[in-house]
Design an enzyme around this catalytic site. Structure first.
Site, mmCIF file in Angstrom:
data_model
loop_
_atom_site.group_PDB
_atom_site.id
_atom_site.type_symbol
_atom_site.label_atom_id
_atom_site.label_comp_id
_atom_site.label_asym_id
_atom_site.label_seq_id
_atom_site.Cartn_x
_atom_site.Cartn_y
_atom_site.Cartn_z
ATOM 1 N N HIS A 246 -37.091 -1.197 0.771
ATOM 2 C CA HIS A 246 -36.254 -0.273 1.613
ATOM 3 C C HIS A 246 -36.460 1.202 1.005
ATOM 4 O O HIS A 246 -36.616 1.206 -0.384
ATOM 5 C CB HIS A 246 -34.811 -0.803 1.826
ATOM 6 C CG HIS A 246 -33.859 -0.644 0.531
ATOM 7 N ND1 HIS A 246 -32.899 -1.371 0.418
ATOM 8 C CD2 HIS A 246 -34.008 0.321 -0.320
ATOM 9 C CE1 HIS A 246 -32.430 -1.045 -0.627
ATOM 10 N NE2 HIS A 246 -32.872 -0.124 -1.249
ATOM 11 N N ASP B 211 -28.636 8.843 1.393
ATOM 12 C CA ASP B 211 -27.817 7.786 1.895
ATOM 13 C C ASP B 211 -26.506 7.717 1.209
ATOM 14 O O ASP B 211 -26.166 8.445 0.057
ATOM 15 C CB ASP B 211 -28.637 6.451 1.824
ATOM 16 C CG ASP B 211 -29.280 6.259 0.396
ATOM 17 O OD1 ASP B 211 -28.798 6.863 -0.610
ATOM 18 O OD2 ASP B 211 -29.909 5.085 0.268
ATOM 19 N N ASN C 61 -36.818 -4.903 -1.957
ATOM 20 C CA ASN C 61 -37.309 -5.400 -0.694
ATOM 21 C C ASN C 61 -38.116 -4.277 0.021
ATOM 22 O O ASN C 61 -38.702 -4.638 1.181
ATOM 23 C CB ASN C 61 -36.502 -5.901 0.164
ATOM 24 C CG ASN C 61 -35.291 -5.014 0.598
ATOM 25 O OD1 ASN C 61 -35.089 -3.822 0.256
ATOM 26 N ND2 ASN C 61 -34.248 -5.210 1.189
HETATM 27 C C1 GLP Z 1 -30.403 1.994 -3.513
HETATM 28 C C2 GLP Z 1 -30.530 3.260 -2.741
HETATM 29 C C3 GLP Z 1 -32.076 3.499 -2.705
HETATM 30 C C4 GLP Z 1 -32.818 3.167 -4.082
HETATM 31 C C5 GLP Z 1 -32.515 1.710 -4.478
HETATM 32 C C6 GLP Z 1 -33.100 1.327 -5.844
HETATM 33 O O1 GLP Z 1 -30.488 0.844 -2.496
HETATM 34 N N1 GLP Z 1 -30.240 3.245 -1.361
HETATM 35 O O2 GLP Z 1 -32.360 4.671 -2.190
HETATM 36 O O3 GLP Z 1 -34.135 3.455 -3.996
HETATM 37 O O4 GLP Z 1 -31.112 1.762 -4.629
HETATM 38 O O5 GLP Z 1 -32.356 1.419 -6.833
HETATM 39 P P1 GLP Z 1 -32.956 1.449 -8.301
HETATM 40 O O6 GLP Z 1 -33.704 2.405 -8.698
HETATM 41 O O7 GLP Z 1 -31.745 1.326 -9.301
HETATM 42 O O8 GLP Z 1 -33.977 0.199 -8.440
#
Ligand code: GLP
Length: 245
Positions: free
Chosen positions: A139, A68, A137
């Site tokens: 995602h 993404d 959440n």
């Molecule tokens: C963003 C990305 C996700 C990722 C998430 C978690 O929102 N779009 O792909 O998994 O961050 O981030 P972190 O690993 O910093 O908690």
């Protein structure tokens, strides 16, 4: 069925994951890798960089597709996932620039960009291993909790909870882009193997939901229980915060 791997700590999670990726590359040097951003995969990336520097892995034939990107955002913006990936991985290994794919957050025509991205993944023969993190959440990529989810790469409006969670990297919450381009859940599901990293107290509810034996589009990561080859990688501390811990 999800395969669950619980390691002593974050470092061991990352060492295991990096070893899995390197073993796959040595078996198939032209591996197609799906990659995430976020703080969770950083340890995996530093392991890969160190292994590359000590001659243990060759990325010269590897192709990558990132999950993404924010939209709209310029590649050179330090908050872009493009910048993040070059800074933390691509600039330090020998992956060829033409083999690196990240949704273009500055594309004028986002409809064309998402369709073309999906096409490029297909033309590369599909993703062999998709590495994932998750939002608090649940995602995956930027597939936010909802009643229905998009299958293909698409433009998405970020939820307030994601904007708040990701604002920690920005000077001010108002600077967080409101949209993103993301692979869809179908794109992710087409990957032959998925490895999802879940680390930290804040993510324990996501792990709980994943291990609950139910699936819901309201916690997109739970859908991975339907994928034929998904490994959930976590550590003892995160596990201890779940109902199973
Ligand atoms: C963003 C990305 C996700 C990722 C998430 C978690 O929102 N779009 O792909 O998994 O961050 O981030 P972190 O690993 O910093 O908690």
């Amino acid at each position: 069925m999800l395969k669950l791997k619980v390691f002593k700590d974050y470092d061991e999670m990352c060492a295991y994951t990096a070893e899995e990726l390197m073993a796959a590359i040595s078996k198939k040097p032209d591996l197609v890798l799906g990659l995430p951003t976020g703080s969770t995969p950083l340890g995996v990336y530093s392991n890969l960089v160190n292994s590359y520097k000590s001659g243990k892995v060759d990325f010269s034939r590897v192709t990558t597709f990132n999950l993404d990107e924010y939209y709209p955002i310029d590649k050179n913006d330090p908050q872009s996932y493009y910048y993040f990936m070059f800074n933390n991985l691509f600039s330090h290994i020998n992956v060829k620039k033409e083999n690196i794919h990240i949704p273009d957050g500055s594309a004028k025509d986002s409809d064309f960009e998402v369709e073309n991205y999906e096409k490029m993944i297909e033309e590369a023969g599909g993703i062999d291993i998709q590495l994932l993190g998750s939002g608090i959440n649940g995602h995956i990529g930027f597939n936010e909790p909802a009643e229905s989810l998009n299958l293909k790469t698409h433009k998405v409006t970020l939820t307030q909870s994601t904007i708040e969670a990701n604002s920690r990297f920005f000077n001010d919450i108002s600077e967080v882009p409101k949209f993103a381009l993301t692979m869809g859940v179908g794109t992710i599901f087409k990957a032959r193997r998925v490895i999802i990293l879940i680390n930290g107290e804040k993510k324990a509810p996501v792990l709980d939901a994943m291990l609950s034996g139910t699936v819901s589009t309201n916690v997109p990561a739970t859908l991975l229980a339907l994928h034929p080859d998904t490994t959930v990688v976590t550590d003892e501390a995160t596990m201890a915060k779940t109902k199973k811990g």
